[in-house]
Design a protein around this motif. Structure first.
Motif, mmCIF file in Angstrom:
data_model
loop_
_atom_site.group_PDB
_atom_site.id
_atom_site.type_symbol
_atom_site.label_atom_id
_atom_site.label_comp_id
_atom_site.label_asym_id
_atom_site.label_seq_id
_atom_site.Cartn_x
_atom_site.Cartn_y
_atom_site.Cartn_z
ATOM 1 N N SER A 64 0.826 -1.205 0.000
ATOM 2 C CA SER A 64 0.000 0.000 0.000
ATOM 3 C C SER A 64 0.860 1.255 0.000
ATOM 4 O O SER A 64 0.588 2.210 -0.746
ATOM 5 C CB SER A 64 -0.937 -0.003 1.211
ATOM 6 N N VAL A 65 1.911 1.270 0.802
ATOM 7 C CA VAL A 65 2.805 2.428 0.839
ATOM 8 C C VAL A 65 3.560 2.557 -0.472
ATOM 9 O O VAL A 65 3.765 3.665 -0.993
ATOM 10 C CB VAL A 65 3.778 2.303 2.020
ATOM 11 N N GLN A 66 3.966 1.441 -1.035
ATOM 12 C CA GLN A 66 4.716 1.464 -2.289
ATOM 13 C C GLN A 66 3.912 2.093 -3.422
ATOM 14 O O GLN A 66 4.460 2.801 -4.274
ATOM 15 C CB GLN A 66 5.118 0.035 -2.660
ATOM 16 N N ARG A 67 2.599 1.878 -3.411
ATOM 17 C CA ARG A 67 1.751 2.449 -4.451
ATOM 18 C C ARG A 67 1.552 3.948 -4.274
ATOM 19 O O ARG A 67 1.392 4.679 -5.257
ATOM 20 C CB ARG A 67 0.383 1.758 -4.450
ATOM 21 N N ASN A 68 1.563 4.426 -3.037
ATOM 22 C CA ASN A 68 1.197 5.822 -2.764
ATOM 23 C C ASN A 68 2.367 6.702 -2.354
ATOM 24 O O ASN A 68 2.153 7.825 -1.923
ATOM 25 C CB ASN A 68 0.139 5.861 -1.644
ATOM 26 N N LEU A 69 3.584 6.195 -2.488
ATOM 27 C CA LEU A 69 4.727 6.946 -1.992
ATOM 28 C C LEU A 69 5.176 8.000 -2.992
ATOM 29 O O LEU A 69 5.220 7.740 -4.200
ATOM 30 C CB LEU A 69 5.888 5.989 -1.702
ATOM 31 N N PRO A 70 5.514 9.208 -2.537
ATOM 32 C CA PRO A 70 6.051 10.232 -3.450
ATOM 33 C C PRO A 70 7.388 9.795 -4.042
ATOM 34 O O PRO A 70 8.154 9.068 -3.414
ATOM 35 C CB PRO A 70 6.220 11.459 -2.546
ATOM 36 N N SER A 109 0.791 5.943 18.108
ATOM 37 C CA SER A 109 1.762 6.978 18.471
ATOM 38 C C SER A 109 3.147 6.392 18.700
ATOM 39 O O SER A 109 4.155 6.982 18.291
ATOM 40 C CB SER A 109 1.281 7.725 19.722
ATOM 41 N N VAL A 110 3.213 5.204 19.337
ATOM 42 C CA VAL A 110 4.517 4.565 19.551
ATOM 43 C C VAL A 110 5.112 4.127 18.214
ATOM 44 O O VAL A 110 6.313 4.305 17.965
ATOM 45 C CB VAL A 110 4.375 3.368 20.513
ATOM 46 N N ASN A 111 4.291 3.558 17.339
ATOM 47 C CA ASN A 111 4.763 3.165 16.014
ATOM 48 C C ASN A 111 5.303 4.352 15.250
ATOM 49 O O ASN A 111 6.383 4.286 14.630
ATOM 50 C CB ASN A 111 3.608 2.523 15.226
ATOM 51 N N LEU A 112 4.570 5.444 15.271
ATOM 52 C CA LEU A 112 4.974 6.624 14.526
ATOM 53 C C LEU A 112 6.287 7.193 15.052
ATOM 54 O O LEU A 112 7.175 7.567 14.276
ATOM 55 C CB LEU A 112 3.871 7.679 14.594
ATOM 56 N N ARG A 113 6.409 7.237 16.355
ATOM 57 C CA ARG A 113 7.639 7.779 16.941
ATOM 58 C C ARG A 113 8.850 6.903 16.602
ATOM 59 O O ARG A 113 9.901 7.403 16.153
ATOM 60 C CB ARG A 113 7.481 7.904 18.454
ATOM 61 N N GLU A 114 8.728 5.603 16.800
ATOM 62 C CA GLU A 114 9.860 4.706 16.565
ATOM 63 C C GLU A 114 10.234 4.636 15.087
ATOM 64 O O GLU A 114 11.418 4.640 14.742
ATOM 65 C CB GLU A 114 9.522 3.301 17.083
ATOM 66 N N LEU A 115 9.231 4.585 14.201
ATOM 67 C CA LEU A 115 9.524 4.515 12.772
ATOM 68 C C LEU A 115 10.152 5.808 12.280
ATOM 69 O O LEU A 115 11.109 5.787 11.484
ATOM 70 C CB LEU A 115 8.243 4.204 11.994
ATOM 71 N N VAL A 127 6.662 9.344 4.715
ATOM 72 C CA VAL A 127 6.737 7.880 4.659
ATOM 73 C C VAL A 127 6.193 7.267 5.946
ATOM 74 O O VAL A 127 5.438 6.287 5.916
ATOM 75 C CB VAL A 127 8.189 7.437 4.415
ATOM 76 N N ALA A 128 6.571 7.841 7.086
ATOM 77 C CA ALA A 128 6.127 7.281 8.357
ATOM 78 C C ALA A 128 4.612 7.347 8.501
ATOM 79 O O ALA A 128 3.963 6.361 8.899
ATOM 80 C CB ALA A 128 6.810 8.011 9.515
ATOM 81 N N THR A 129 4.019 8.485 8.183
ATOM 82 C CA THR A 129 2.563 8.604 8.330
ATOM 83 C C THR A 129 1.821 7.712 7.358
ATOM 84 O O THR A 129 0.790 7.131 7.702
ATOM 85 C CB THR A 129 2.129 10.064 8.121
ATOM 86 N N ARG A 130 2.332 7.573 6.155
ATOM 87 C CA ARG A 130 1.667 6.695 5.195
ATOM 88 C C ARG A 130 1.752 5.240 5.636
ATOM 89 O O ARG A 130 0.817 4.459 5.450
ATOM 90 C CB ARG A 130 2.283 6.865 3.800
ATOM 91 N N TYR A 131 2.877 4.860 6.204
ATOM 92 C CA TYR A 131 3.000 3.468 6.637
ATOM 93 C C TYR A 131 2.106 3.182 7.838
ATOM 94 O O TYR A 131 1.457 2.136 7.905
ATOM 95 C CB TYR A 131 4.455 3.142 6.985
ATOM 96 N N ILE A 132 2.042 4.113 8.789
ATOM 97 C CA ILE A 132 1.186 3.909 9.954
ATOM 98 C C ILE A 132 -0.280 3.879 9.534
ATOM 99 O O ILE A 132 -1.083 3.081 10.039
ATOM 100 C CB ILE A 132 1.435 5.008 11.001
ATOM 101 N N ALA A 133 -0.649 4.742 8.588
ATOM 102 C CA ALA A 133 -2.019 4.714 8.076
ATOM 103 C C ALA A 133 -2.309 3.392 7.375
ATOM 104 O O ALA A 133 -3.401 2.827 7.502
ATOM 105 C CB ALA A 133 -2.245 5.878 7.119
ATOM 106 N N ALA A 134 -1.313 2.886 6.628
ATOM 107 C CA ALA A 134 -1.493 1.596 5.956
ATOM 108 C C ALA A 134 -1.622 0.464 6.980
ATOM 109 O O ALA A 134 -2.363 -0.497 6.761
ATOM 110 C CB ALA A 134 -0.318 1.333 5.022
ATOM 111 N N GLN A 135 -0.915 0.567 8.085
ATOM 112 C CA GLN A 135 -1.063 -0.433 9.149
ATOM 113 C C GLN A 135 -2.510 -0.518 9.614
ATOM 114 O O GLN A 135 -3.092 -1.611 9.706
ATOM 115 C CB GLN A 135 -0.161 -0.069 10.335
#
Length: 894
Positions: A481-487, A633-639, A668-676
């Motif tokens: 999902s991130v790979q498709r939507n990444l800038p 929030s923990v995922n976003l911070r660590e990533l 990238v971090a926000t898109r991945y967390i949203a994809a999660q």
């Protein structure tokens, strides 16, 4: 069904061209040039006798150009033609009159003219294999200074380069200048696409500086096989770009004059070495080696019809990933194994290894991530006999096209999705199932097929590998999902995201058709040292295959580290101990309601809306801050910290990543967390639908839906969601809102109470306020029921337990609240206390005259006097204390 194109039928129609009483037969492939054209020789039989023709066939145009005709049958085994189609070289193979059973190879040049072709003998004859190959040029018409060059390869002797003299007027061997490029070699292959000659030769090992001045006398004369590469250019000298030491334990040193005349790709080798190099312009280089060996020592001599079992094995050196993949298939009879020739072919991001009659494999050798997900499935082409299946890859003849050299059938060889589905649903190993899921999600983007496979596993949710499959689905789908939507400007950071649950380098065993297929992986040490660096090239930093390969190896050597979900799991083990939903304020994450980067900005809104009512529970939570947002929030911070650190460390070198700004990291971090969150919700919907719930037919949701489920379906739903919970927790993926309470009540309805209590104690079930209300109302007020309620209340945070206690209309609740009230007064806790209403009794409320005594005050009076000394009358709830005192004298537990 595999698509097969009868190439012989096409060639016969083109060659005969309405000729009557003429037959074209015995077609032989002589070679393939850089543009994809194929050289053929065939025997033409007619009334005037037999003759051998040479022709050039274009598969794309379906045209055959006649080049030359021999007046009598001639055994031409290999040929090559120059770019201008004016000079052709070919090699004939004839029996040696002096040595019975041996053959003589003779190269010849042929000048092609409109009137009559001119033959030019090279006066070279060898019993060793000889091949000829022209070097191609791109701009011969525009640049007249370029002259024709060709290579002459003589096995175990030399490689010569011939160059046509610019002022040569006659066409003979004296018109060419000869140059010796290398001496003795034991194997060679020509890469027509990249104009590279690979060859294996023996060389002494390089002396290490740390060994001292006294070398080991046992290694003075020891040599090892080395694979080298000569890169040819149009207007520049050739250069050596590759030197790789090889480990070929099964290479025999005995003289072997039995040759396979492999012309596509052009190879020279003896009977003891079956090796092939596959390359791609993106920087992929793979060295494939196939061999047979006997596991029992000492090995015995095997006859042609011997049924003794041998080990069929191959190794693939994945140079761009700095590793070697080994495969061993034991227990194949010798008489079958010696006739099997495996096919190695680049297949999108994978390498296809087709072993006729045994299996088909898709090795994950892509540059997306390290090799870790390899698929083994049933063999293709069941209609072909093993002895008549000799496949070789073609260039520019179709994405999946291969040629069967025995029948000259062009086969569109690919692994259909239906076969992968069949393999997944069969009794194959867990590693194979995970590899298929990974392939469909990350490499093919076939989400619908992956959903079908996951849904099929709901029928047997108690299998040990089911949670692992769910983890693979979550990680793979989130990455895709991130790979498709990444800038585009942040694309380098995707190499740091988790891509699979499979560890790198683990051994894998799969059983296919009763045969055990074992795969293992070893790492290469400092593979970039085997290449010529860009600054050492003839033209520094000229972008080609080898520069791209060197850059890839340097990136991998510098050490990019993917983000591991275990980093978040470890942090959550600590932070969730202090997690108190009622005490926390609303989190502020990109997925929070009202945030500028909410989930709707990164997920497909239409998809989310169509799925809004697909879950069997209401996606709301009554607590102030949900556990979902805490995990996010923990995922976003660590990533974010991981991406920022890695991008900072890897931006120093010219061949490393471009500098990634904090905005790139944040995107990238926000898109991945949203994809999660998106994929976690999607998986929950898939599992619920496959188990029991279909939003099209079910009208009730939440706790009512659970109460209406039959016991069998309720148990299935619980087991499935338990596996889902374990998978999400193991990789720190957030759960959908409302899942926690729904799952807890489902467990309460499904499990025995003592088992349910153990899940609560282990923090699997969370007793949120909404689920506790319905559980408290469901448990009766018998002696056992009261004990169960008190046990559950004792496990809750103080504020949540107090809220529930106030709503529990029972004497025990009254007594406990009174005790807490008195304890707060006596301990000096100040502040206005809410007045409890006590139990609603039909009799009159008792005042301070309770337990009257003529001689002394009652104990209650004494206790109230003590409380009034500690606090003002406004802070005391006299009604609650008095009613609790009276209630304590009643036997309400019977």
């Amino acid at each position: 069904m595999v698509s097969v194109d009868d190439l012989v039928g096409k060639l016969c129609l083109l060659a005969l061209n309405n000729k009557e009483k003429v037959e074209a037969k015995e077609w032989r492939l002589l070679g393939q040039e850089q543009d994809g054209s194929l050289l053929f020789a065939w025997l033409e039989s007619g009334e005037e006798g037999d003759c051998t023709n040479l022709g050039l066939f274009s598969y794309a145009d379906n045209s055959l150009k006649m080049l030359h005709t021999f007046e009598e049958p001639t055994n031409v085994v290999q040929a090559s033609i120059n770019f201008d189609r004016t000079i052709m070289g070919f090699v004939t193979k004839n029996p040696d009159e002096d040595n019975e059973g041996c053959f003589v190879y003779t190269p010849t040049l042929l000048k092609l003219t409109d009137s009559e072709n001119v033959l030019c003998p090279m006066h070279i004859e060898r019993s060793k294999q000889i091949m000829i190959q022209f070097l191609h040029k791109k701009h011969s018409v525009l640049n007249e200074k370029q002259t024709d060059k060709f290579l002459l390869l003589i096995h175990e002797e030399c490689v010569l380069q011939y160059k046509l003299k610019p002022l040569a007027k006659e066409f003979n061997i004296e018109s060419f200048l000869a140059e010796s490029l290398l001496r003795v070699f034991i194997w060679a292959q020509w890469d027509a696409v990249h104009q590279t000659l690979y060859y294996i030769h023996y060389r002494k090992p390089i002396k290490s500086l740390v060994e001292g001045d006294d070398p080991d006398p046992t290694t003075l004369h020891k040599v090892s096989p080395t694979l080298s590469g000569l890169q040819f250019h149009e207007d520049l000298p050739h250069e050596s770009v590759l030197n790789i030491p090889l480990n070929l334990p099964h290479l025999t040193t005995t003289v072997c004059n039995l040759y396979e005349d492999d012309t596509v790709p052009l190879r020279i080798h003896n009977c003891s070495l079956d090796l092939m190099v596959l390359t791609d312009s993106s920087g992929i280089v793979c060295i494939c080696h196939h061999y047979l060996y006997q596991p029992v020592q000492p090995a015995k001599n095997l006859e042609d019809d011997d049924d003794s079992p041998v080990h069929f094995a191959y190794s693939v050196t994945v140079l761009h990933q700095s590793c070697v993949l080994h495969c061993v298939i034991p227990g194949i009879p010798w008489k079958e194994a010696k006739t099997i020739r495996p096919l190695f072919k680049l297949y999108d991001d994978h390498m296809m290894v087709f072993i006729p009659g045994v299996c088909t494999q898709l090795l994950d050798i892509s540059m997306i991530h390290e090799p870790s997900n390899h698929i083994t499935t049933h063999p293709l082409l069941p209609e072909y006999e093993i002895s008549k299946t000799c496949l070789t890859p073609l260039i520019k003849c179709g994405k999946y096209s291969v040629l069967n050299l025995t029948t000259l059938d062009v086969i569109d060889l690919h692994v259909p999705t239906t076969q992968l589905i069949e393999t997944f649903k069969s009794e194959t190993t867990l590693d194979n199932k995970l590899a298929i899921l990974h392939y469909l999600l990350v490499h093919q983007g076939e989400m619908d097929v992956a959903i079908e496979l996951i849904s099929s596993q709901v029928e047997k949710p108690v299998s040990l590998g089911f949670p692992q499959m769910l983890k693979e689905f979550l990680l793979g789908s989130a990455y895709a999902s991130v790979q498709r939507n990444l800038p585009c400007d942040a694309s380098q950071l995707i190499n740091l995201l988790p891509v699979s649950s499979q560890p790198v380098g683990c051994d894998v065993e799969t059983e296919i058709n009763g045969k055990i297929v074992s795969l293992s992986q070893d790492a290469l040490w400092n593979a970039s040292m085997m290449l010529l660096s860009p600054q050492q090239r003839i033209v520094p930093y000229r972008v080609d295959l080898w520069v791209k390969l060197w850059e890839i190896l340097v990136k991998n050597t510098k050490g990019k580290q993917r983000f591991k979900p275990s980093q978040v799991v470890e942090k959550l083990l600590v932070s969730l101990v202090c997690y108190q939903p009622e005490a926390l304020s609303r989190s502020s994450t990109p997925m929070s309601p009202g945030s500028s980067l909410s989930l709707s900005t990164t997920a497909d809104l239409s998809t989310m809306k169509s799925q809004s009512d697909a879950l069997p529970f209401y996606e709301t939570e009554s607590c102030t801050a949900s556990k979902q947002e805490h995990i996010i929030s923990v995922n976003l911070r660590e990533l974010s910290m991981h991406l920022l650190k890695q991008s900072t460390e890897n931006k120093m070198s010219r061949f490393q990543w471009q500098s990634q700004t904090p905005m790139h990291v944040h995107a990238v971090a926000t898109r991945y967390i949203a994809a999660q969150l998106e994929q976690s919700r999607l998986l929950c919907q898939i599992l619920c639908k496959a188990a029991t719930y279909d939003a099209r037919y079910e009208h009730d949701k939440g706790f009512v839906f659970i109460d209406q489920l039959p016991e069998e379906k309720r148990y299935i739903l619980y087991v499935v969601l338990e596996r889902y919970y374990l998978a999400a927790e193991a990789i720190a993926f957030p759960l959908p809102l409302g899942f926690t309470s729904f799952f807890t009540f489902l467990g309460y309805r499904t499990l025995r109470f003592n088992i349910f209590l153990q899940y609560v104690l282990r923090h699997v079930f969370e007793l949120q306020i909404d689920v506790m209300k319905i559980i408290m109302a469901d448990i009766d007020d018998s002696k056992i029921g009261i004990q169960r309620k008190l046990k559950l209340l004792s496990l809750l945070p103080r504020s949540r337990a107090k809220r529930l206690m106030n709503q529990w209309n029972h004497p025990i609740s009254l007594m406990l609240r009174a005790r807490e009230h008195a304890m707060n007064i006596l301990s000096g806790v100040e502040g206005q206390n809410s007045r409890g209403q006590g139990l609603q009794k039909s009799k009159n409320q008792l005042g301070l005259a309770a337990f009257p005594s003529a001689d002394r005050l009652s104990p209650l009076d004494t206790f109230l006097d003590l409380l009034t000394a500690k606090a003002s009358l406004a802070d005391l709830d006299f009604g609650l204390l008095i009613e609790a005192t009276v209630t304590s004298t009643e036997d309400f537990l019977d």
